[in-house]
Write a protein that holds these residues in place. Structure first.
Motif, PDB file in Angstrom:
ATOM      1  N   THR A 177       0.829  -1.110  -0.031  1.00  0.00           N
ATOM      2  CA  THR A 177      -0.186  -0.040   0.056  1.00  0.00           C
ATOM      3  C   THR A 177       0.850   1.381   0.143  1.00  0.00           C
ATOM      4  OG1 THR A 177      -0.240  -0.122   2.413  1.00  0.00           O
ATOM      5  CG2 THR A 177      -1.767  -1.044   1.321  1.00  0.00           C
ATOM      6  N   GLY A 178       2.134   1.054  -0.161  1.00  0.00           N
ATOM      7  CA  GLY A 178       2.932   2.278  -0.004  1.00  0.00           C
ATOM      8  C   GLY A 178       3.093   2.964   1.483  1.00  0.00           C
ATOM      9  N   GLU A 213      -0.125   5.809   5.465  1.00  0.00           N
ATOM     10  CA  GLU A 213       0.025   5.151   7.125  1.00  0.00           C
ATOM     11  C   GLU A 213       0.210   6.440   7.842  1.00  0.00           C
ATOM     12  OE1 GLU A 213       2.779   2.376   8.344  1.00  0.00           O
ATOM     13  OE2 GLU A 213       2.803   1.543   6.250  1.00  0.00           O
TER      14      GLU A 213
HETATM   15 MG   LIG Z   1       1.388  -0.772   3.987  1.00  0.00          MG
END
Ligand SMILES: [Mg+2]
Ligand SMILES: Nc1ncnc2c1ncn2[C@@H]1O[C@H](COP(=O)(O)OP(=O)(O)OP(=O)(O)O)[C@@H](O)[C@H]1O
Length: 112
Positions: free
Chosen positions: A39-40, A44
């Protein structure tokens, strides 16, 4: 013998350590790391702020253990490291060719 490498949230280290201690592992190495997964890192949140760069702080946990303990260790890590949110981490399992305990000269399973 296998080596488990788990990339986890730094805030989950104590819980993961306790969960692994409870199943009887014999050693552990940790290091600070940064990374991103599928997900990069951009979506986050770490300590309240959304990361604008790709690399998010993680702790790398390494343990070497007998094959019979691997399944339990994976479950213990997964259970203790999970929050259900993006960035919970990932676990990699490697074959280990040899272990030598330096003090005693033991090899293989006996050295773990
Ligand atoms: Mg991730
Ligand atoms: N394919 C990979 N190769 C090497 N390291 C990885 C890989 N995937 C994840 N990592 C490491 O694991 C850490 C945690 O990954 P992360 O949990 O974000 O994975 P993800 O695939 O993006 O899943 P999620 O959707 O839960 O975020 C990363 O910061 C990185 O250090």
């Amino acid at each position: 013998m296998k080596r488990i490498e788990a990339m986890i949230r730094p805030a989950k280290l104590d819980e993961v350590k306790d969960a692994l201690a409870a199943i009887g592992i014999s050693g552990m190495t940790i290091s600070e790391a940064k990374g991103f997964g599928r997900t990069g890192g951009k979506r986050e949140v770490y300590r309240g702020s959304a990361y604008v760069v790709d690399f998010v702080p993680k702790v790398k946990v390494e343990i070497v253990l007998e094959d019979s303990l691997v399944e339990g260790a994976l479950e213990a890590i997964r259970r203790s490291a999970a929050t259900g949110k993006i960035g919970d981490g990932k676990i990699f399992v490697y074959d280990i060719a040899e272990v030598v305990r330096i003090r005693t000269g033991e090899h293989g399973k006996d050295a773990v």
